[in-house]
Design an enzyme around this catalytic site. Structure first.
Site, PDB file in Angstrom:
ATOM      1  CE  LYS A  13      45.770  64.733   6.459  1.00  0.00           C
ATOM      2  NZ  LYS A  13      45.226  64.966   8.087  1.00  0.00           N
ATOM      3  NE  ARG A  90      41.302  68.283   6.281  1.00  0.00           N
ATOM      4  CZ  ARG A  90      42.397  68.572   6.159  1.00  0.00           C
ATOM      5  NH1 ARG A  90      42.950  69.113   5.186  1.00  0.00           N
ATOM      6  NH2 ARG A  90      43.175  68.606   7.172  1.00  0.00           N
ATOM      7  NE  ARG A 129      50.401  69.825  13.921  1.00  0.00           N
ATOM      8  CZ  ARG A 129      49.568  69.250  12.959  1.00  0.00           C
ATOM      9  NH1 ARG A 129      50.010  68.194  12.217  1.00  0.00           N
ATOM     10  NH2 ARG A 129      48.272  69.275  12.986  1.00  0.00           N
ATOM     11  NE  ARG A 164      48.480  73.389  11.764  1.00  0.00           N
ATOM     12  CZ  ARG A 164      48.075  72.371  10.805  1.00  0.00           C
ATOM     13  NH1 ARG A 164      48.792  71.560  10.282  1.00  0.00           N
ATOM     14  NH2 ARG A 164      46.680  72.133  10.834  1.00  0.00           N
ATOM     15  NE  ARG A 175      42.678  71.036  12.705  1.00  0.00           N
ATOM     16  CZ  ARG A 175      43.983  70.908  13.056  1.00  0.00           C
ATOM     17  NH1 ARG A 175      44.418  71.049  14.241  1.00  0.00           N
ATOM     18  NH2 ARG A 175      44.740  70.360  12.088  1.00  0.00           N
TER      19      ARG A 175
HETATM   20  P1  AMP Z   1      45.833  70.539   7.417  1.00  0.00           P
HETATM   21  O1  AMP Z   1      47.102  71.584   7.381  1.00  0.00           O
HETATM   22  O2  AMP Z   1      45.646  69.740   6.399  1.00  0.00           O
HETATM   23  O3  AMP Z   1      45.441  70.130   8.799  1.00  0.00           O
HETATM   24  O4  AMP Z   1      44.703  71.897   7.110  1.00  0.00           O
HETATM   25  C1  AMP Z   1      44.534  72.944   8.041  1.00  0.00           C
HETATM   26  C2  AMP Z   1      43.203  73.384   7.898  1.00  0.00           C
HETATM   27  O5  AMP Z   1      43.021  73.989   6.495  1.00  0.00           O
HETATM   28  C3  AMP Z   1      41.960  72.716   7.856  1.00  0.00           C
HETATM   29  O6  AMP Z   1      41.641  72.555   9.315  1.00  0.00           O
HETATM   30  C4  AMP Z   1      40.760  73.309   7.283  1.00  0.00           C
HETATM   31  O7  AMP Z   1      40.428  74.486   7.879  1.00  0.00           O
HETATM   32  C5  AMP Z   1      41.860  73.884   5.775  1.00  0.00           C
HETATM   33  N1  AMP Z   1      41.875  72.849   4.894  1.00  0.00           N
HETATM   34  C6  AMP Z   1      43.036  72.148   4.499  1.00  0.00           C
HETATM   35  N2  AMP Z   1      42.373  71.099   3.462  1.00  0.00           N
HETATM   36  C7  AMP Z   1      41.411  71.378   3.243  1.00  0.00           C
HETATM   37  C8  AMP Z   1      40.268  70.708   2.447  1.00  0.00           C
HETATM   38  N3  AMP Z   1      40.571  69.886   1.605  1.00  0.00           N
HETATM   39  N4  AMP Z   1      38.841  71.278   2.621  1.00  0.00           N
HETATM   40  C9  AMP Z   1      38.567  72.087   3.420  1.00  0.00           C
HETATM   41  N5  AMP Z   1      39.567  72.743   4.202  1.00  0.00           N
HETATM   42  C10 AMP Z   1      40.888  72.333   4.100  1.00  0.00           C
END
Ligand code: AMP
Length: 223
Positions: A13, A90, A129, A164, A175
């Protein structure tokens, strides 16, 4: 044009949101990037979000909805009218909050794109990654499929690459469970609203970008 990118962790994404935003002059709003930045800068929001993120859990809705609303307000103030929402919403309450915000702005969602990738591919992608440690760059790489030209260094800005914390194997599994439990219900949510578009995201990066650009053209005819 307002697009939502849905999909499990490491489904691509973020990569595609960045590319499409450049291609179509949209503003990418990534709640993951915004939260990581808050953690790095040790802000009060970062302090609240840190443990959830490190342990592979979703950050509570009230925090994320606030982070998103602030970023959208800044984008609107700066004159942006097109947005690609990368990783927000989400959960169903977040989707409802987004609907309410868009209604207030008199805007409608163009589509919610579901990035579909087999589970075993997701785990491989997440674990391999690497991301640029320069907060202003944030280019992403993969050790097998998209390695940097020089090992451990970003092609774009030369900063060191990092893994990360939430891309460690046991956290990736968590996750994925969070995704199934809390985010997958959004597929039905958007299907019912006739906004859901399924995307085969287990393809080369460029093919997916081309596909997305074509879909966007169909949503907003430019000719
Ligand atoms: P991402 O970079 O999109 O994979 O997000 C990394 C982490 O940020 C996720 O595993 C969540 O802990 C948090 N996070 C990001 N976006 C959201 C969201 N919309 N709702 C809840 N947690 C989020």
């Amino acid at each position: 044009m307002i697009l939502v990118f849905l999909g499990p962790p490491a489904s691509g994404k973020g990569t595609q949101a960045r590319l499409l935003a450049l291609e179509r002059d949209l503003l990418q709003i990534s709640t993951g990037d915004l939260l990581r930045d808050a953690v790095k800068r040790e802000t009060p929001i970062g302090a609240k979000a840190k443990t959830f993120m490190e342990t592979g859990q979703l950050v509570p809705d009230e925090i994320v909805i606030g982070v998103f609303a602030d970023a959208l307000a800044v984008g609107v103030r700066e004159g942006h009218s097109g947005f690609v929402l990368d990783g927000f919403p989400r959960t169903v309450p977040q989707a409802e909050a987004l609907d309410a915000t868009l209604a207030k702005l008199g805007r409608v969602l163009a589509a919610a794109v579901d990035f579909r990738v087999p589970r075993e591919v997701l785990v491989r992608r997440a674990v391999g990654r690497r991301v640029c440690s320069n907060g202003a760059c944030q280019a992403t790489y993969h050790l097998d499929t998209n390695p940097p030209r020089m090992e451990g260094r970003c092609d774009v800005c030369g900063h060191e690459l990092a893994q990360r914390e939430d891309d460690l194997p046991q956290t990736v599994e968590k996750r994925l469970v969070e995704y199934e439990r809390k985010t997958a219900p959004l597929l039905t949510y958007y299907e019912k609203k006739k906004k859901l578009q399924k995307l085969d995201a287990d393809r080369p990066i460029d093919d997916i970008t081309t596909d997305l650009v074509e879909r966007v053209e169909r949503l907003v005819p430019t000719r």
